[in-house]
Design a protein around this motif. Structure first.
Motif, PDB file in Angstrom:
ATOM      1  N   VAL A 146       0.839  -1.209   0.000  1.00 52.69           N
ATOM      2  CA  VAL A 146       0.000   0.000   0.000  1.00 52.69           C
ATOM      3  C   VAL A 146       0.871   1.254   0.000  1.00 52.69           C
ATOM      4  O   VAL A 146       0.598   2.231  -0.709  1.00 52.69           O
ATOM      5  CB  VAL A 146      -0.949  -0.012   1.213  1.00 52.69           C
ATOM      6  N   LEU A 147       1.942   1.229   0.796  1.00 48.79           N
ATOM      7  CA  LEU A 147       2.834   2.385   0.859  1.00 48.79           C
ATOM      8  C   LEU A 147       3.485   2.651  -0.491  1.00 48.79           C
ATOM      9  O   LEU A 147       3.530   3.806  -0.962  1.00 48.79           O
ATOM     10  CB  LEU A 147       3.904   2.150   1.928  1.00 48.79           C
ATOM     11  N   LEU A 148       3.970   1.598  -1.136  1.00 44.25           N
ATOM     12  CA  LEU A 148       4.630   1.769  -2.436  1.00 44.25           C
ATOM     13  C   LEU A 148       3.649   2.242  -3.507  1.00 44.25           C
ATOM     14  O   LEU A 148       3.973   3.117  -4.323  1.00 44.25           O
ATOM     15  CB  LEU A 148       5.296   0.469  -2.867  1.00 44.25           C
ATOM     16  N   VAL A 149       2.454   1.683  -3.499  1.00 49.91           N
ATOM     17  CA  VAL A 149       1.437   2.112  -4.463  1.00 49.91           C
ATOM     18  C   VAL A 149       1.050   3.572  -4.211  1.00 49.91           C
ATOM     19  O   VAL A 149       0.875   4.360  -5.144  1.00 49.91           O
ATOM     20  CB  VAL A 149       0.198   1.196  -4.388  1.00 49.91           C
ATOM     21  N   GLY A 150       0.930   3.934  -2.931  1.00 48.91           N
ATOM     22  CA  GLY A 150       0.588   5.309  -2.599  1.00 48.91           C
ATOM     23  C   GLY A 150       1.654   6.294  -3.060  1.00 48.91           C
ATOM     24  O   GLY A 150       1.337   7.354  -3.626  1.00 48.91           O
ATOM     25  N   LEU A 151       2.918   5.959  -2.835  1.00 48.01           N
ATOM     26  CA  LEU A 151       4.008   6.832  -3.281  1.00 48.01           C
ATOM     27  C   LEU A 151       4.012   6.981  -4.791  1.00 48.01           C
ATOM     28  O   LEU A 151       4.180   8.078  -5.328  1.00 48.01           O
ATOM     29  CB  LEU A 151       5.354   6.268  -2.814  1.00 48.01           C
ATOM     30  N   THR A 152       3.827   5.871  -5.481  1.00 48.10           N
ATOM     31  CA  THR A 152       3.837   5.896  -6.948  1.00 48.10           C
ATOM     32  C   THR A 152       2.652   6.681  -7.489  1.00 48.10           C
ATOM     33  O   THR A 152       2.786   7.480  -8.426  1.00 48.10           O
ATOM     34  CB  THR A 152       3.818   4.462  -7.505  1.00 48.10           C
ATOM     35  N   GLY A 153       1.490   6.474  -6.886  1.00 52.12           N
ATOM     36  CA  GLY A 153       0.298   7.194  -7.328  1.00 52.12           C
ATOM     37  C   GLY A 153       0.413   8.686  -7.083  1.00 52.12           C
ATOM     38  O   GLY A 153       0.054   9.500  -7.949  1.00 52.12           O
ATOM     39  N   TYR A 154       0.929   9.065  -5.920  1.00 55.99           N
ATOM     40  CA  TYR A 154       1.125  10.485  -5.631  1.00 55.99           C
ATOM     41  C   TYR A 154       2.104  11.089  -6.631  1.00 55.99           C
ATOM     42  O   TYR A 154       1.891  12.201  -7.136  1.00 55.99           O
ATOM     43  CB  TYR A 154       1.653  10.670  -4.210  1.00 55.99           C
ATOM     44  N   GLY A 155       3.175  10.354  -6.913  1.00 56.64           N
ATOM     45  CA  GLY A 155       4.169  10.853  -7.859  1.00 56.64           C
ATOM     46  C   GLY A 155       3.594  11.069  -9.239  1.00 56.64           C
ATOM     47  O   GLY A 155       3.879  12.076  -9.902  1.00 56.64           O
TER      48      GLY A 155
END
Length: 543
Positions: free
Chosen positions: A213-222
Motif C-alpha cells: 500500500v505504501l509503495l502504491v501510494g508513493l507511486t500514485g502520488y508521484g
C-alpha cells in the motif's frame, strides 16, 4: 518437559552480527550506485542489520552494531572522499582514510542512535507492543539525520532520485520523506519474515500488504504531481541562459606553474571565447559562469592589474549588452566573502554596468570557514588550508531583467547552500522564479561527489517546484525543471557550453516549501515521546 530456545554461542552470535552488517553494507553500496535494478535493494537493505540489532544482548552491543555499520557504510559509499580530501589538504592518504573512519560514527550518527533506541524500546515493551521498536527506529533515524552534523547532508531517500515518480514525494517532506518510506518498507518486510516463521503465510500477508500500500501510494502520488507540474508549466521559456563550464581546475597548482596573473588571464580569456560562441548560437538573457571563476575581489581590486581586469569584465558586459553572473570575492570592513556578482549593462548609454552581489551564507566547515570558537593561530598552522571567508547574511533574491524587459526574481545559491532545504525554501518564499546555482566541484572530479551534489539540487527544485540553472567549473552543470528532470547537462570533467531554455515555474504550492525541512524535528519529538513513554511505563510496571 518443555525446552526453551537455545541461545547461539558467543562465536556464532558474533559471526551472525558481522554477516548482517556486511550484507546491509553491500546492499546499501549497490543502492547508492543509483543504477536500476540495484536501487530496488534499498527496500530490503536494512533488514539484515535491523534483525541483528534485535538480537543484541545489551545496549553496548547495539551501539557497536550501529558504529560498525556507520564505519562500513562510510568506507564503501564514501570511499572516494579520502582521495578528494588528500587532494585538497595534501595530507597522507592513510591519514585521510583514518580520519573518515574514526569520525564515521559522528557523521553517520543515525545508525548508532537508531540501534540504541531500538534496543531500549524492545527491552521496555518486549512482545507487548511489537510495533513500537520499529516505529521508534524509523523516527529516530530521520530525526537524528536532521539534528546531527553530516558533511554532505546525505540521506538514503536521495537514492530514489532517478525514479521519476517516487522523487515527486520530495515536495511533501524532501528526501527525508523518502528515507522514512524506505525504512517503513524495510520494517514491514522484516516483520513479514518473523510473522511467517511464527504464524504462517496468512498473518505474514498483513505487513506485506502494508508495504505494498505504501509503495502504491508513493507511486500514485508521484504520477499525480508529475502530471500537475507538466500541465502547469508553460512551453515558452521564462529565461534563456548561456552556461559556461570551462573545466579549468586546481588554481593553486596553475598559479605555482604560471603565476597568479597569468592564471586569471587564461581563465578570463577562455570564458570570453566560450561565451562569445554562445552569443553567436542564440540570443541570451544572461551569461552564467561558475563559483570563484574570478578568484579575487571584484570591485575592490588589490592591485592596478586587478583594477584593469575588473574594468575588462565590465567592458565585456557593456560591449555584448548581456548580463553576466559569475563567482568572485566580495570585501567589506576587512571581511572577505565568497560571492556571486550580478553585472548588468547600464540602463543609459555610456553608463557603468550595474552591480549587485549575493554573498554565500552556508560555508563548508574548515575548508571555507572556521568558527571563531575554535579558530586560533595554532589551528591555522596545523591546518594551513583552512578558509578565511565570512558567512553571508542569509537567503535573498535578486532581480534579473530579460531581453523583453520583464524582470524575474532569482534565488542565487553558491555550492554548499544547495544542501540546506529550509534555506532554499526561504528564498522561494521571497518570490523567486528561478534557482540559480554557481558551484566549484573540482575537488571531487572523477568521483560520485558531483552527482551527489546534483542530487541535492534536484531535490531543491522538487521541494520548491522551481526550475534551476546549475553552472559549475568542472561538472555537473545542468538545467533542472520543477519535476526534478535534468533537461540538459554538461558532464563531469568536460569543457562545454549550453544554451539553457529555462521553463517557467508552475506556481504549485508544496508542504516542503511552506514548512521547509519539517519532518526531521517532528520525527525527533515523536521518537523521544514514544521511547520515553515506553521506558517510563516499563519502570512503572516493574515497581
Amino acid at each position: 518437559m518443555k525446552l526453551g530456545r537455545l541461545e547461539p554461542s558467543p562465536g556464532r552470535h558474533l559471526a551472525d552480527a558481522l554477516v548482517a552488517v556486511a550484507l546491509t553494507t553491500l546492499a546499501l553500496w549497490a543502492f547508492s550506485s543509483l543504477v536500476s535494478p540495484w536501487t530496488a535493494l534499498g527496500w530490503v537493505a536494512l533488514t539484515f542489520w535491523l534483525a541483528a540489532v534485535d538480537r543484541a544482548r545489551s545496549s553496548k552491543e547495539a551501539l557497536a552494531l550501529g558504529a560498525g555499520l556507520s564505519v562500513t557504510f562510510s568506507a564503501t559509499v564514501f570511499q572516494w572522499f579520502p582521495a578528494a580530501l588528500q587532494g585538497y589538504s595534501g595530507a597522507p592518504l592513510w591519514l585521510c582514510w583514518g580520519a573518515m573512519l574514526l569520525l564515521a560514527p559522528v557523521f553517520q550518527l543515525q545508525f548508532v542512535l537508531t540501534a540504541l533506541a531500538r534496543h531500549l524500546a524492545r527491552r521496555a515493551v518486549g512482545e507487548r507492543a511489537a510495533w513500537l521498536p520499529a516505529v521508534t527506529s524509523m523516527l529516530v533515524y530521520v530525526g537524528v539525520e536532521w539534528l546531527a552534523p553530516k558533511l554532505f547532508s546525505d540521506t538514503l531517500g536521495q537514492g530514489f532520485v532517478s525514479s521519476e515518480r517516487l522523487r515527486q514525494f520530495g515536495d511533501v517532506a524532501g528526501a527525508a520523506g523518502l528515507t522514512l518510506a524506505l525504512l517503513a518498507v524495510n520494517e514491514c518486510l522484516l516483520g513479514a519474515v518473523r510473522v511467517f516463521r511464527a504464524r504462517g503465510v496468512a498473518r505474514a500477508l498483513r505487513p506485506l500488504g502494508a508495504a505494498g500500500v505504501l509503495l502504491v501510494g508513493l507511486t500514485g502520488y508521484g504520477a499525480l504531481r508529475l502530471s500537475q507540474v507538466r500541465a502547469a508549466t508553460d512551453a515558452a521559456p521564462a529565461l534563456v541562459v548561456g552556461a559556461v563550464q570551462a573545466n579549468i581546475t586546481n588554481y593553486e597548482k596553475l598559479k605555482a606553474e604560471m603565476g597568479a596573473y597569468e592564471v586569471v588571464r587564461t581563465v578570463l580569456d577562455t570564458h570570453y571565447a566560450l561565451s562569445d560562441a554562445l552569443l553567436r548560437e542564440a540570443p541570451l538573457d544572461v551569461l552564467v559562469w561558475p563559483e570563484t571563476v574570478y578568484p579575487t575581489p571584484f570591485g575592490a581590486p588589490k592591485s592596478e592589474a586587478g583594477a584593469e581586469l575588473d574594468a575588462e569584465i565590465a567592458g565585456y558586459v557593456a560591449a555584448r549588452n548581456v548580463p553576466l553572473v559569475f563567482g568572485s570575492y566580495d570585501v567589506e570592513d576587512g571581511h572577505e566573502f565568497n560571492a556571486a556578482m550580478f553585472l548588468a549593462p547600464a540602463a543609459r548609454e555610456g553608463g557603468a554596468p550595474e552591480r549587485t552581489v549575493y554573498r554565500k551564507s552556508k560555508l563548508f566547515p574548515l575548508t571555507e570557514w572556521v568558527p571563531e570558537s575554535i579558530d586560533s593561530p595554532s589551528l591555522r598552522e596545523w591546518l594551513p588550508w583552512t578558509g578565511r571567508w565570512t558567512p553571508g547574511p542569509g537567503p535573498r533574491t535578486l532581480p534579473l531583467r530579460r531581453r523583453d524587459g520583464r524582470v524575474l526574481k532569482v534565488a542565487p545559491l553558491i555550492c554548499y547552500d544547495t544542501v540546506f532545504p529550509s534555506y532554499v525554501a526561504e528564498q522561494a518564499r521571497q518570490g523567486a522564479d528561478l534557482l540559480l546555482t554557481l558551484s566549484n566541484d573540482s575537488w571531487f572530479t572523477g568521483s560520485p561527489g558531483p552527482r551527489l551534489h546534483l542530487t541535492h539540487a534536484i531535490f531543491r527544485s522538487i521541494e520548491t517546484r522551481r526550475p534551476q540553472v546549475r553552472v559549475t567549473n568542472s561538472g555537473v552543470s545542468a538545467l533542472i525543471d520543477a519535476s526534478g528532470e535534468v533537461l540538459s547537462e554538461i558532464g563531469d570533467a568536460q569543457r562545454g557550453t549550453q544554451v539553457m531554455r529555462v521553463p517557467a515555474a508552475p506556481g504549485l504550492s508544496t508542504l516542503a516549501l511552506a514548512w521547509g525541512h519539517w519532518l526531521g524535528p517532528v520525527a525527533l519529538v515523536c521518537a523521544v515521546a514514544l521511547l520515553g513513554g515506553a521506558v517510563l511505563g516499563a519502570r512503572g510496571s516493574r515497581r
